[in-house]
Design a protein around this motif. Sequence first.
Motif, PDB file in Angstrom:
ATOM      1  N   VAL A 155      52.760  38.143  28.768  1.00  0.00           N
ATOM      2  CA  VAL A 155      53.577  38.702  27.689  1.00  0.00           C
ATOM      3  C   VAL A 155      52.736  39.534  26.721  1.00  0.00           C
ATOM      4  O   VAL A 155      53.246  39.975  25.689  1.00  0.00           O
ATOM      5  N   SER A 156      51.453  39.746  27.045  1.00  0.00           N
ATOM      6  CA  SER A 156      50.575  40.505  26.158  1.00  0.00           C
ATOM      7  C   SER A 156      49.407  41.050  26.955  1.00  0.00           C
ATOM      8  O   SER A 156      49.137  40.620  28.083  1.00  0.00           O
ATOM      9  N   SER A 157      48.677  41.987  26.350  1.00  0.00           N
ATOM     10  CA  SER A 157      47.482  42.513  27.003  1.00  0.00           C
ATOM     11  C   SER A 157      46.428  41.416  27.166  1.00  0.00           C
ATOM     12  O   SER A 157      45.682  41.399  28.155  1.00  0.00           O
ATOM     13  N   CYS A 158      46.381  40.481  26.231  1.00  0.00           N
ATOM     14  CA  CYS A 158      45.423  39.374  26.347  1.00  0.00           C
ATOM     15  C   CYS A 158      45.759  38.487  27.539  1.00  0.00           C
ATOM     16  O   CYS A 158      44.859  38.015  28.243  1.00  0.00           O
ATOM     17  N   GLY A 159      47.035  38.248  27.763  1.00  0.00           N
ATOM     18  CA  GLY A 159      47.442  37.457  28.913  1.00  0.00           C
ATOM     19  C   GLY A 159      47.073  38.143  30.211  1.00  0.00           C
ATOM     20  O   GLY A 159      46.614  37.505  31.164  1.00  0.00           O
ATOM     21  N   ILE A 160      47.292  39.448  30.273  1.00  0.00           N
ATOM     22  CA  ILE A 160      46.913  40.222  31.452  1.00  0.00           C
ATOM     23  C   ILE A 160      45.408  40.126  31.688  1.00  0.00           C
ATOM     24  O   ILE A 160      44.946  39.873  32.802  1.00  0.00           O
ATOM     25  N   ASN A 161      44.622  40.336  30.627  1.00  0.00           N
ATOM     26  CA  ASN A 161      43.166  40.304  30.768  1.00  0.00           C
ATOM     27  C   ASN A 161      42.659  38.939  31.213  1.00  0.00           C
ATOM     28  O   ASN A 161      41.697  38.839  31.986  1.00  0.00           O
ATOM     29  N   ALA A 162      43.305  37.868  30.746  1.00  0.00           N
ATOM     30  CA  ALA A 162      42.895  36.527  31.158  1.00  0.00           C
ATOM     31  C   ALA A 162      43.125  36.338  32.657  1.00  0.00           C
ATOM     32  O   ALA A 162      42.293  35.735  33.349  1.00  0.00           O
ATOM     33  N   CYS A 163      44.226  36.855  33.167  1.00  0.00           N
ATOM     34  CA  CYS A 163      44.504  36.759  34.604  1.00  0.00           C
ATOM     35  C   CYS A 163      43.443  37.497  35.411  1.00  0.00           C
ATOM     36  O   CYS A 163      42.910  36.973  36.407  1.00  0.00           O
ATOM     37  N   LEU A 164      43.131  38.710  34.997  1.00  0.00           N
ATOM     38  CA  LEU A 164      42.159  39.513  35.730  1.00  0.00           C
ATOM     39  C   LEU A 164      40.762  38.901  35.637  1.00  0.00           C
ATOM     40  O   LEU A 164      40.006  38.894  36.619  1.00  0.00           O
ATOM     41  N   GLU A 165      40.419  38.388  34.472  1.00  0.00           N
ATOM     42  CA  GLU A 165      39.106  37.765  34.303  1.00  0.00           C
ATOM     43  C   GLU A 165      38.972  36.522  35.175  1.00  0.00           C
ATOM     44  O   GLU A 165      37.926  36.293  35.799  1.00  0.00           O
ATOM     45  N   ALA A 166      40.036  35.708  35.239  1.00  0.00           N
ATOM     46  CA  ALA A 166      39.994  34.505  36.072  1.00  0.00           C
ATOM     47  C   ALA A 166      39.847  34.869  37.543  1.00  0.00           C
ATOM     48  O   ALA A 166      39.074  34.243  38.278  1.00  0.00           O
ATOM     49  N   ALA A 167      40.571  35.897  37.969  1.00  0.00           N
ATOM     50  CA  ALA A 167      40.470  36.324  39.367  1.00  0.00           C
ATOM     51  C   ALA A 167      39.047  36.754  39.703  1.00  0.00           C
ATOM     52  O   ALA A 167      38.502  36.393  40.758  1.00  0.00           O
ATOM     53  N   ALA A 168      38.422  37.517  38.789  1.00  0.00           N
ATOM     54  CA  ALA A 168      37.056  37.979  39.027  1.00  0.00           C
ATOM     55  C   ALA A 168      36.056  36.827  38.970  1.00  0.00           C
ATOM     56  O   ALA A 168      35.138  36.743  39.791  1.00  0.00           O
ATOM     57  N   LYS A 169      36.235  35.925  38.013  1.00  0.00           N
ATOM     58  CA  LYS A 169      35.287  34.821  37.827  1.00  0.00           C
ATOM     59  C   LYS A 169      35.316  33.851  39.004  1.00  0.00           C
ATOM     60  O   LYS A 169      34.269  33.382  39.463  1.00  0.00           O
ATOM     61  N   PHE A 170      36.524  33.555  39.506  1.00  0.00           N
ATOM     62  CA  PHE A 170      36.657  32.536  40.553  1.00  0.00           C
ATOM     63  C   PHE A 170      36.847  33.142  41.943  1.00  0.00           C
ATOM     64  O   PHE A 170      37.069  32.426  42.907  1.00  0.00           O
ATOM     65  N   LYS A 171      36.797  34.484  42.010  1.00  0.00           N
ATOM     66  CA  LYS A 171      36.792  35.205  43.284  1.00  0.00           C
ATOM     67  C   LYS A 171      38.013  34.887  44.146  1.00  0.00           C
ATOM     68  O   LYS A 171      37.905  34.481  45.317  1.00  0.00           O
ATOM     69  N   GLY A 172      39.172  35.102  43.544  1.00  0.00           N
ATOM     70  CA  GLY A 172      40.422  34.940  44.273  1.00  0.00           C
ATOM     71  C   GLY A 172      41.434  35.971  43.809  1.00  0.00           C
ATOM     72  O   GLY A 172      41.321  36.507  42.699  1.00  0.00           O
ATOM     73  N   PRO A 173      42.431  36.292  44.626  1.00  0.00           N
ATOM     74  CA  PRO A 173      43.465  37.245  44.206  1.00  0.00           C
ATOM     75  C   PRO A 173      44.349  36.642  43.120  1.00  0.00           C
ATOM     76  O   PRO A 173      44.345  35.428  42.894  1.00  0.00           O
ATOM     77  N   MET A 174      45.116  37.494  42.461  1.00  0.00           N
ATOM     78  CA  MET A 174      45.955  37.061  41.347  1.00  0.00           C
ATOM     79  C   MET A 174      47.287  37.794  41.401  1.00  0.00           C
ATOM     80  O   MET A 174      47.345  38.961  41.810  1.00  0.00           O
ATOM     81  N   ILE A 175      48.351  37.105  40.983  1.00  0.00           N
ATOM     82  CA  ILE A 175      49.661  37.735  40.813  1.00  0.00           C
ATOM     83  C   ILE A 175      49.967  37.780  39.323  1.00  0.00           C
ATOM     84  O   ILE A 175      50.057  36.737  38.674  1.00  0.00           O
ATOM     85  N   VAL A 176      50.073  38.984  38.781  1.00  0.00           N
ATOM     86  CA  VAL A 176      50.484  39.165  37.381  1.00  0.00           C
ATOM     87  C   VAL A 176      51.958  39.543  37.411  1.00  0.00           C
ATOM     88  O   VAL A 176      52.345  40.514  38.067  1.00  0.00           O
ATOM     89  N   GLN A 177      52.773  38.763  36.734  1.00  0.00           N
ATOM     90  CA  GLN A 177      54.208  39.038  36.762  1.00  0.00           C
ATOM     91  C   GLN A 177      54.785  39.071  35.352  1.00  0.00           C
ATOM     92  O   GLN A 177      54.235  38.501  34.415  1.00  0.00           O
ATOM     93  N   PHE A 178      55.918  39.759  35.247  1.00  0.00           N
ATOM     94  CA  PHE A 178      56.600  39.919  33.968  1.00  0.00           C
ATOM     95  C   PHE A 178      58.045  39.465  34.112  1.00  0.00           C
ATOM     96  O   PHE A 178      58.711  39.788  35.092  1.00  0.00           O
TER      97      PHE A 178
END
Length: 396
Positions: free
Chosen positions: A72-95
């Motif tokens: 629901v925010s740019s911070c939420g989006i960034n947290a998803c992308l950061e987690a995907a990069a940190k833990f080396k797995g794909p991510m689904i960002v949905q609205f």
Amino acid sequence: MKLAVAALASVAVALVPGTTSRPTRTVLQQSAVADIELPASVKPGVVTGEALMDLLQYAKTKGFAIPAVNAVSSCGINACLEAAAKFKGPMIVQFSRGGGQFLAGKTIATGDMVDKASVAGCVAGALQVRQLAELYGVPVILHTDHCMRDWLPWFDGLLEANEDYYKAHGEPLFSSHMLDLSEDPLEENIATCVEYLERMSKIDLLLEMELGITGGEEDGVDNTDVDNSKLYTQPEEVYAVYEALSKVPNGKFTVAAAFGNVHGVYSPGNVRLEPQILHNTQAYISEKLGGEDKKPVYFVFHGGSGSSTEDIQYSIEAGVIKMNIDTDTQWSFWNGIREYEAKFHDYLQAQIGNPDGEDKPNKKYYDPRMPLRAAEECTVDRLGQAMEDLKCVNVL
């Protein structure tokens, strides 16, 4: 490639044929899974079309599921992308529709402007993901969540945005969208989904449809008092969907059906999942289709927050490749802010004056980036836990 993804709900034991025991995977199976490599078509950035199909097939074959997080925010989006990069797995960002409204701004998302603003907010969020995902070096699926029949103008607006993007870039803006017509009679649900899939297939969009109803309440969808019988999806219903949507040329579809899952987090004992239904449904449809594929259906797990690791991983063994997480990440975001405020409370009471001196400024503490970053970090940690449960760590 046809893709049917179903999240099935809990059902009474009398409705679950066969054993409820949970066999242990063999060492040989685990070794074979370890040798499976990420398809070459799946690259950093937003994945669509055949690359999306390849990623979901990879998840099913390797035995992991991808977290799907409502932002629901740019911070939420960034947290998803950061987690995907940190833990080396794909991510689904949905609205969600409500998330799109919030991203657009609450003052314009009212009255006759709700659907237009919701579309604009979702598009804005999608464009942010597209700008950043490749920089994070991870594949990301862009998705929108539940759309009931009354909200179809929002869905239509999203499809128009995808069609415009496809004309300019040769791929859709989003990877997939969800229609939730689970309150309709089955025939009407399927007919509407076929109609939309015929349109979506022309621009490589995947459709996620829902069978049965996910209990609880989330983002304007309140099923807290729903008849329990509607929480239970039968194999015959899933097969009817599979059969109808498979006839759409280039049709890519997923099916979210209920297996006792609910939105929200509840006290232990209040929610009983029956992932055995997923296994039984795979067997039923596999027999109907013939061939060697014993897991022809790709399942989506709605209402994943608060579920036990055992239920999650047994569902993955049945072919679950996507799990929705919302309530737990909402808490983690707030908890990061709450802990930040508690730690620096005495520095957050005025612009000037703190325990270090009456004339000491506090700007570096109340700068909004500070608590928001704390929220991001807490959410990244929570997503790491989710990815571990989903066996989605170090799969890239």
